[in-house]
Design a protein around this motif. Structure first.
Motif, mmCIF file in Angstrom:
data_model
loop_
_atom_site.group_PDB
_atom_site.id
_atom_site.type_symbol
_atom_site.label_atom_id
_atom_site.label_comp_id
_atom_site.label_asym_id
_atom_site.label_seq_id
_atom_site.Cartn_x
_atom_site.Cartn_y
_atom_site.Cartn_z
ATOM 1 N N GLY A 204 0.793 -1.220 0.000
ATOM 2 C CA GLY A 204 0.000 0.000 0.000
ATOM 3 C C GLY A 204 0.820 1.261 0.000
ATOM 4 N N THR A 205 2.131 1.130 -0.128
ATOM 5 C CA THR A 205 3.017 2.290 -0.127
ATOM 6 C C THR A 205 2.931 3.024 -1.464
ATOM 7 O OG1 THR A 205 4.542 1.166 1.371
ATOM 8 C CG2 THR A 205 5.402 3.063 0.146
ATOM 9 N N LEU A 206 2.786 4.338 -1.414
ATOM 10 C CA LEU A 206 2.704 5.155 -2.620
ATOM 11 C C LEU A 206 4.014 5.098 -3.391
ATOM 12 C CD1 LEU A 206 1.246 7.305 -4.388
ATOM 13 C CD2 LEU A 206 2.259 9.035 -2.873
ATOM 14 N N VAL A 207 3.923 4.849 -4.698
ATOM 15 C CA VAL A 207 5.095 4.808 -5.558
ATOM 16 C C VAL A 207 5.137 6.055 -6.451
ATOM 17 C CG1 VAL A 207 6.306 3.518 -7.367
ATOM 18 C CG2 VAL A 207 5.123 2.289 -5.534
ATOM 19 N N THR A 208 4.000 6.371 -7.118
ATOM 20 C CA THR A 208 3.932 7.555 -7.968
ATOM 21 C C THR A 208 2.480 7.892 -8.250
ATOM 22 O OG1 THR A 208 4.730 8.559 -10.029
ATOM 23 C CG2 THR A 208 4.003 6.283 -10.148
ATOM 24 N N ALA A 209 2.248 9.134 -8.636
ATOM 25 C CA ALA A 209 0.906 9.561 -9.032
ATOM 26 C C ALA A 209 0.707 9.291 -10.523
ATOM 27 C CB ALA A 209 0.705 11.034 -8.724
ATOM 28 N N VAL A 210 -0.554 9.096 -10.937
ATOM 29 C CA VAL A 210 -0.869 8.871 -12.351
ATOM 30 C C VAL A 210 -2.029 9.763 -12.757
ATOM 31 C CG1 VAL A 210 -0.029 6.494 -12.404
ATOM 32 C CG2 VAL A 210 -2.417 6.955 -11.834
ATOM 33 N N LYS A 211 -2.076 10.057 -14.055
ATOM 34 C CA LYS A 211 -3.156 10.890 -14.589
ATOM 35 C C LYS A 211 -3.270 10.631 -16.090
ATOM 36 C CE LYS A 211 -4.655 15.739 -14.965
ATOM 37 N NZ LYS A 211 -4.307 17.150 -14.675
ATOM 38 N N THR A 212 -4.504 10.610 -16.586
ATOM 39 C CA THR A 212 -4.697 10.534 -18.040
ATOM 40 C C THR A 212 -5.202 11.885 -18.542
ATOM 41 O OG1 THR A 212 -6.980 9.726 -17.877
ATOM 42 C CG2 THR A 212 -5.225 8.075 -17.948
#
Length: 830
Positions: A204-212
């Protein structure tokens, strides 16, 4: 043709995927194989330019067809017959056209029947040769047909669900190697959507944000850690969902490309756990044309390259990394922008504003990138701006040939990727390359075990007539036979061939301009019995006629409702209402002024001799009345007659029959030609046959027999000098394809010809004519499918505005002589 097919079946793809590549100089072998393929087996592409993007039932759909082949999109010399079809929402072909292609183009139209169901139709085009490949090779476009008698239809259904897909650059995620991952988000309607979320690992650790972004496209970077898994959590319109990412490999290779530096492609190849990259080969190709080849010389586990793009043709470039044994391991697509491969259409009107029914003069200047004249073949449509709405970024010939025809899946607003030069456009185009699957070209394609006869659909220069011969009334029992074809067009022609062992035959190259009468005769191969010398016609087809001919005919390709096609662009309910209001008004005017925009003939009287009735569905006899007619139903015990000669014996004055069935000779007393022959002309359903074929026609199939002598036989010219005997078969029984009548070893039918396009009606208001009293509410103001530029790259045309005034759109598309797709638009008015 044989050379072409042999190369197709044993050519380059087999070399690329077998041990034959595990020799020295792998890169040169790849480039040679590509060159051989593109020269001897060019890929065909079809495109249709239509006068409008949407239609009302009762209107006409006008189209210009373009057919090109090879990496340069030159006019195709592979095929000259294009099949164009309109398919309804139930996936049924409701109309089809056989379009003759000349210099890479042809024209046609469809009358849209008011009785058809409304909804999304599929307009598709393909050649017979294309049918050897997946139907994604066909040109397919959705066309919306509206019923103007109905209320304005509701818009598309609402949002209910969405999904995400992830495509690692090069093919795989490999632990320890930073990689780009393309992302595409679509809703339940297939539309790209914008989503925001995050990538987390299994803890559940955040790795990176994403967006389309636009079209649901996006990209993010990830460096997978050993023994880690990842998932994406996103939210759209309040609906949160989780999606698993592809599992990273513990060992493998990655291929990364970017075009951050102008006119240059930067390449990075990385390896984990696979050892040295020495002998690995990177191949680049565009539409089957080799543009780059590199063999890595050293024992490193990574390498970087810089590839200049000045000499790479504009379009999708595919870069594939191969092991030294020829096995492909990574692949990446990039779109290369190369301005020098572009053309330009400058469209101008002689005024800035126009009133109702005013003449408009349009000038067109086609030029290449350097400003020189561009010679080409173009089509132009002019539509009313207040009725017809064109998608700003819809499909056109440029987006189709350079983008859509070479990618798997549907592409929203393909014209956007050829609009103004912006960084956003380029970034989205690269995201598209990451997320769309490759279709038209695949190094992994195998052709093992394929033989020449296994190719089901051959390239066509004209129509093909094929089928097989079987034992009489035994369709599963094939026999080898001689087959003779007679074509009764404007000029008579004939040919003969032998079938193969399974009874199959194919005759090619028939350029039928109109529906043409064709006669096929078949006989089992001569068993050694010498034919009688007095029957010269029969000598050419001597043998056992107890055979049937099964004709293949022309059949549409299967309809695949899930196949790739360009989507209909819905511009909103307000614009749709304007179009439907115009369509309703046009339908009302058509009912009031029926036929006023058609050519009217002056009144005249026709006097002719009354024709005898023709029973059993026989129609359109070429003569008015015969000298005598014999009808089997009027002859007692006619069913026991062994042949047609026995049927008419004693029932026609002057007919003399010698011998016993089947060796009989028939003459007409008093009928002699200048050659001294006494045999009359024999016909079955209007087609010339020999005496044996005529006599062996089953009596049960005979509707009637007409005998013509003297002046009544003059309709057949010198062929009827000895009189003529015409047999007509019943038309209410079983039929073969094209309405063919299947007799013992004889098949008569009418073969359809190339479609002859109708002429688009364009009023000329310079002259006062009665038809001009009709209100003018046209939605398509002008359609010109055959525009060709002169030595200066220029062409002109004119038309008249309607009663609505001078607001119109001009859209011109075409292909230059050297294969450059060009598009131009001009909007006049508000």
């Amino acid at each position: 043709m044989e050379k072409l097919l042999r190369k197709f079946l044993t050519g380059y793809l087999l070399l690329l995927v077998t041990g034959l590549w595990a020799q020295t100089d792998l890169a040169n072998k790849a480039r040679t194989a590509l060159k051989t393929h593109t020269e001897e087996l060019p890929t065909e592409k079809a495109y249709l330019h239509t006068d409008k993007p949407h239609y009302a039932l009762g209107e006409n759909l006008w189209f210009k067809a373009y057919l090109c082949a090879g990496p340069q999109h030159l006019p195709s010399g592979v095929s000259n017959l294009l099949y164009v079809e309109l398919i309804n929402p139930s996936h049924v072909v409701v109309a089809s056209r056989y379009i003759e292609i000349s210099e890479g183009a042809g024209v046609g139209d469809f009358a849209l029947d008011r009785a058809w169901v409304d909804g999304p139709y599929l307009l598709r085009a393909y050649t017979n040769y294309m049918r050897n490949f997946p139907d994604g090779y066909f040109f397919q476009r959705e066309v919306q047909l509206f019923d103007s008698r109905k209320p304005t239809p509701p818009g598309p259904g609402g949002f209910s669900d969405y999904s995400l897909s992830f495509m690692p650059e090069g093919g795989d995620l490999v632990t320890g190697i930073p990689s780009q991952i393309g992302i595409k988000a679509v809703n339940n309607l297939g539309e790209g959507i914008t989503v925001e979320g995050k990538i987390v690992d299994e803890t559940g650790t955040l790795v990176t944000a994403v967006k389309t972004y636009r079209f649901g496209l996006g990209v993010f970077n990830l460096s997978p850690a050993p023994e880690k898994t990842y998932e994406c959590e996103v939210t759209h319109q309040g609906m949160t969902k989780k999606f698993k990412l592809p599992t990273p490999l513990s060992q493998g290779l990655t291929l990364q490309l970017n075009q951050r530096v102008a006119k240059q492609i930067s390449v990075q190849v990385r390896s984990v756990g696979t050892g040295s990259l020495q002998g690995y080969v990177l191949i680049g190709q565009v539409r089957g044309q080799s543009v780059f080849a590199y063999t890595h010389p050293s024992a490193e586990d990574k390498f970087n390259l810089s590839i200049p793009t000045d000499s790479i043709p504009e379009g999708i470039a595919q870069f594939t990394l191969f092991k030294p044994n020829g096995e492909p391991v990574c692949e990446r697509l990039v779109f290369v922008d190369n301005p020098k491969d572009r053309g330009k259409l400058a469209i101008s009107a002689d005024k800035t504003t126009y009133g109702p029914r005013q003449k408009v003069n349009i000038g067109v200047q086609a030029s290449d990138f350097a400003g020189g004249p561009l010679f080409g073949n173009f089509s132009a449509t002019v539509t009313d701006r207040n009725s017809v709405y064109w998608s700003k970024n819809g499909t056109d010939i440029r987006s189709y040939l350079l983008l859509q025809s070479d990618l798997q899946g549907r592409i929203e607003d393909p014209g956007y990727f050829f609009a103004e030069e912006t960084n956003t456009r380029k970034q989205l185009l690269d995201m598209l390359m990451l997320t769309q699957g490759w279709r038209r070209f695949s190094w992994k394609s195998l052709m093992n075990g394929v033989k020449m006869n296994d190719l089901a659909f051959l390239p066509e220069q004209g129509f093909s007539i094929s089928g097989r011969t079987t034992k009489l009334n035994q369709p599963k029992a094939s026999v080898k036979a001689d087959v003779m074809i007679s074509v009764f067009g404007k000029e008579f022609s004939s040919d003969k061939m032998s079938t193969d062992e399974s009874g199959k035959f194919r005759m090619m190259g028939f350029n039928f301009r109109d529906s043409t009468k064709v006669n096929l005769q078949a006989a089992k191969l001569n068993t050694g019995r010498k034919p009688k010398a007095e029957d010269a016609n029969r000598q050419s087809m001597a043998g056992d006629r107890d055979v049937s001919i099964v004709l293949d005919g022309i059949e549409s390709a299967p309809v695949n409702p899930k196949a790739q096609f360009s989507l209909y662009a819905n511009e909103g309910q307000d614009k749709l209402k304007l179009f439907l209001n115009s369509s309703r008004e046009l339908a009302r005017l058509d009912s009031i002024f029926a036929g006023i925009w058609t050519i009217n003939l002056e009144e005249f009287t026709v006097r002719s001799q009354r024709k005898l009735p023709t029973p059993y569905g026989v129609t359109a006899l070429p003569y008015t009345q015969p000298s005598w007619r014999v009808t089997p139903d009027s002859i007692p015990n006619s069913s026991i007659a062994l042949g047609v000669f026995d049927l008419i014996r004693g029932h026609v004055p002057g007919v003399q029959i010698k011998g016993s069935f089947p060796d009989q000779i028939l003459t007409l007393r008093g009928q002699f030609s200048s050659t001294g022959s006494s045999e009359p002309l024999f016909l079955v359903d209007g087609n010339t046959v020999d005496a044996g074929t005529f006599n062996s026609t089953p009596v049960s199939d005979v509707a009637f027999v007409d005998v013509l002598v003297g002046t009544k036989a003059a309709i057949y010219g010198i062929r009827g000098a000895n009189g003529a005997i015409a047999l007509w078969t019943r038309r209410d029984g079983s039929r073969n394809r094209f309405g063919a009548v299947d007799l013992n070893g004889v098949l008569n039918f009418k073969h359809p010809g190339f479609y002859k396009a109708r002429q688009f009606y364009s009023p000329n208001y310079d002259k006062k004519l009665p038809e001009h009293d009709r209100p003018d509410n046209r939605t398509t103001l002008h359609w010109s499918p055959t525009l060709k530029t002169d030595e200066k790259g220029m062409v002109q045309f004119n038309f008249y505005t309607s009663d609505k005034g001078g607001d119109f759109d001009v859209i011109i598309e075409g292909l230059s002589r050297n294969g450059i797709p060009v598009v131009g638009r001009l909007s006049v008015g508000k």
